[in-house]
Design a protein around this motif. Structure first.
Motif, short mmCIF file in Angstrom:
data_model
loop_
_atom_site.label_atom_id
_atom_site.label_comp_id
_atom_site.label_asym_id
_atom_site.label_seq_id
_atom_site.Cartn_x
_atom_site.Cartn_y
_atom_site.Cartn_z
N GLN A 322 0.79 -1.21 0.00
CA GLN A 322 0.00 0.00 0.00
C GLN A 322 0.83 1.28 0.00
O GLN A 322 0.36 2.31 -0.46
N PHE A 323 2.06 1.24 0.50
CA PHE A 323 2.80 2.50 0.50
C PHE A 323 4.07 2.46 -0.34
O PHE A 323 4.73 3.48 -0.49
N SER A 324 4.40 1.34 -0.92
CA SER A 324 5.60 1.28 -1.76
C SER A 324 5.41 0.23 -2.85
O SER A 324 6.12 -0.77 -2.88
N PRO A 325 4.48 0.43 -3.76
CA PRO A 325 4.16 -0.60 -4.74
C PRO A 325 5.29 -0.92 -5.71
O PRO A 325 5.36 -2.02 -6.25
N GLN A 326 6.21 0.05 -5.94
CA GLN A 326 7.30 -0.20 -6.90
C GLN A 326 8.35 -1.13 -6.34
O GLN A 326 9.11 -1.74 -7.08
N ILE A 327 8.44 -1.23 -5.01
CA ILE A 327 9.53 -1.96 -4.37
C ILE A 327 9.04 -3.35 -3.96
O ILE A 327 8.23 -3.50 -3.05
N LYS A 328 9.52 -4.35 -4.67
CA LYS A 328 9.13 -5.73 -4.40
C LYS A 328 10.09 -6.43 -3.45
O LYS A 328 9.78 -7.49 -2.92
N SER A 329 11.28 -5.87 -3.27
CA SER A 329 12.33 -6.55 -2.49
C SER A 329 12.05 -6.54 -1.00
O SER A 329 12.58 -7.37 -0.27
N GLY A 330 11.25 -5.57 -0.52
CA GLY A 330 11.05 -5.43 0.92
C GLY A 330 12.21 -4.77 1.62
O GLY A 330 12.26 -4.72 2.84
#
Length: 650
Positions: A322-330
């Motif tokens: 919800q707050f960082s959709p571009q970042i998949k790495s965590g």
């Protein structure tokens, strides 16, 4: 789910309350806070806020007192955080006294803040009796400072051993130069807690250099989304001359926020203001765009965002999309970068201290893509190792938010060299790698190496992980026993040969945590390589040896190339050069190895190389002679070969 019933992780809860994760677990076991979930341990936000309120009111003061005790064996003095040697010695003396008397950290920092404000002339101490009594101070210069101190005092609750804290007050005599409160807090904080949170405070020179690069008369606002005790905020006031009402700081550490607010008030001695510094999870709660978010006004409104963000996997993974959709790495620092770009104006400047791994590791391809698409990277500075107790080298990355400009050049710097490369090149790299070690000459050489007719290990090799015992102390022996076999670690792998065995193991695969099929270990011949390494180190094994997971297995099946000739290339200067320039990430990864160009060679050259390797394996022969023959198979000029040798040797 209602907002106050939202479940949060134990580490997040610990940060909200201002204690360690271990303390939160102990309190849960003792019944001081009821878990919402046992595995993994989690609490409702309402329960954590309730606990925090009780601690602040003093009703659970014994708990807080124990949690705030300074554990002597785990405190360190990070010399990189202060440049004033007299200041460091002063703090050493204070820490020694605090540890000897097991004083509360929050109370010690409150006393330090009082002392600094009195030295500054913010108020006068009129009574020597009760250090913590508000009536002991008079002639306040600013209402804002008085209110700040009174609010902090109310959070402390009952203070015992007042006389010992008075002695702490007298210890503080040298305060010029660096952020005294930040340095003291860094020293009093246990090392394990900082590492667990991924938080290490930033050396003064790095902060100063970072913000000097941001000096621009058009820049009027500054924000640090994970400000700690406010070092970046202090330098923003000093170097950038930004007005206090335009400086913003946020952090999840409530005690650090108190110190940052005091620090900024001290930086603007002639302004009566309430600092825009708040205890807030910037990733989850700052400028979210939701209708009732009071900080939405900051979206696209900030001129400069600069910080040293936490590193590591974000702990509250359930809220990532919800707050960082571009970042998949965590990855936490990646999410802070993406968030900061949203906060910046067009043309605004971002300056982050980051682990060097952001440059090439595949995991971080997502944030590299975001940076390339949304900004123009102006500078990348290689800083080396900077933090006490942290082995990871770091960089500083500066980026301007805005559309791409053709032929945009990025300045690459370290303590010895400086050159420029075009940002467009990063778009063309695998996984958007920032291959900053590759200048124009190096790029030309790499291009020549890959233009020659070649084959790779992709679909032409088998790979296997060494044994993961799950408990080396239990399974690994330092002497040979009956039925025990030699087992090799990464440190035992030398170029071409394995060292004499120093470790032994009873091979019982069913007992281990993870183990490759036994056939890999028992092959007539295989290659073994160091997994954790800044360079390629491959050894030949024809004794069916066992290896641990720091020494992994490669079985090449390159058409018309023997395993020994493949070994010659893998240990050659040419492949070392390719690895250093394109992939060097302190790990030898399969995906990188599968891109190495093995040239197609005739049988005569092949047989020559094979004989040379056999002689080297017997402890004779010349590595240099073999290396020369490898060079010749790439048709390199003498100048290119000399450049490769120079780079590899240095």
């Amino acid at each position: 789910m209602a907002a106050n019933m939202k479940q949060i992780s134990v580490s997040h809860a610990a940060k909200m309350v201002g204690v360690s994760t271990a303390t939160m677990r102990n309190w849960a076991r003792a019944g001081h806070i009821a878990p919402a979930r046992a595995r993994p341990l989690a609490f409702t936000e309402m329960a954590v806020l309730s606990l925090k309120t009780q601690l602040g009111s003093g009703s659970l003061q014994k708990l807080k007192t124990r949690a705030n005790k300074v554990r002597s064996e785990e405190n360190i003095l990070p010399g990189e955080y202060a440049s004033n040697s007299d200041l460091i010695e002063n703090i050493k003396s204070l820490i020694k006294f605090v540890k000897q008397n097991q004083l509360r950290m929050d109370a010690v920092l409150y006393v330090a803040a009082l002392r600094l404000l009195v030295i500054d002339g913010e108020m006068i101490r009129t009574s020597e009796t009760d250090l913590f009594d508000a009536d002991s101070y008079a002639a306040w210069r600013r209402d804002s400072t008085r209110v700040e101190i009174e609010q902090w005092r109310n959070c402390l609750g009952e203070i015992k051993n007042n006389n010992l804290y008075s002695k702490c007050y007298e210890f503080i005599t040298l305060t010029d130069g660096d952020d005294y409160l930040g340095l003291l807090y860094q020293c009093l904080s246990v090392e394990g807690g900082k590492s667990e949170g991924g938080a290490y405070y930033t050396p003064s020179k790095i902060v100063e250099d970072s913000l000097r690069h941001c000096i621009n008369p058009a820049y009027k606002s500054f924000l640090d989304p994970c400000c700690g005790t406010g070092k970046y905020l202090i330098y923003a006031a000093k170097l950038l001359q930004i007005k206090p009402e335009n400086i913003y700081g946020f952090d999840i550490d409530a005690l650090a926020v108190k110190l940052a607010r005091i620090n900024l008030l001290r930086a603007f001695k002639h302004h009566d203001f309430s600092p825009h510094i708040h205890c807030l999870n910037a990733l989850e709660n700052l400028a979210t765009g939701e209708i009732f978010c009071v900080t939405n006004e900051l979206l696209g409104a900030i001129d400069i965002v600069a910080t040293n963000p936490p590193w590591g996997a974000y702990k509250n993974g359930g809220v990532l999309p919800q707050f960082s959709p571009q970042i998949k790495s965590g990855e936490t620092f990646s999410m802070f970068l993406a968030k900061s770009l949203n906060l910046l104006k067009e043309g605004g400047m971002l300056s982050f201290v980051l682990p060097e791994s952001i440059l090439k590791i595949k995991t971080h391809a997502d944030i590299r893509k975001v940076l390339l698409e949304q900004g123009r990277i102006s500078k990348i500075v290689k800083l080396g190792r900077q933090f006490t107790g942290v082995f990871t080298p770091v960089i500083r990355l500066d980026c301007i938010k805005g559309k791409q400009i053709p032929n945009w050049l990025i300045s690459i710097e370290d303590d010895q060299t400086a050159f420029s490369i075009e940002q467009e090149r990063f778009f063309a790299n695998d996984n958007y790698a920032f291959d900053i070690d590759v200048g124009k000459n190096e790029a030309d050489i790499l291009n020549k190496l890959h233009l020659i007719n070649h084959i790779t290990l992709l679909k032409n090799a088998e790979w296997a992980l060494g044994i993961v015992t799950g408990d080396n102390k239990k399974y690994i022996l330092d002497h040979r026993e009956e039925n025990a076999e030699a087992v090799f670690r990464g440190s035992d792998v030398q170029p071409f040969r394995l060292s004499e065995p120093k470790s032994f193991i009873h091979f019982t695969p069913e007992s281990f945590q993870q183990v490759a099929p036994e056939r890999f270990f028992r092959l007539p011949e295989k290659l073994v390589y160091r997994f954790i390494s800044k360079k390629l180190v491959f050894a030949y094994d024809d004794k069916q040896s066992l290896t641990l997971n720091s020494a992994n297995i490669l079985v090449p099946h390159i058409p018309d190339m023997s395993i020994k000739v493949a070994l010659a290339y893998l240990n050659s200067s040419v492949f070392q050069y390719v690895f250093q320039k394109k992939f060097a990430t302190h790990k030898v990864l399969r995906g990188d190895m599968e891109k190495l160009p093995f040239p197609v060679i005739d049988k005569h050259v092949h047989d020559q190389l094979e004989k040379m390797v056999e002689v080297i394996l017997q402890g004779r022969g010349s590595y240099e002679e073999m290396d020369e023959l490898v060079f010749s198979t790439f048709n390199l000029s003498s100048e290119d070969a000399a450049s490769i040798r120079h780079e590899v040797r240095n």
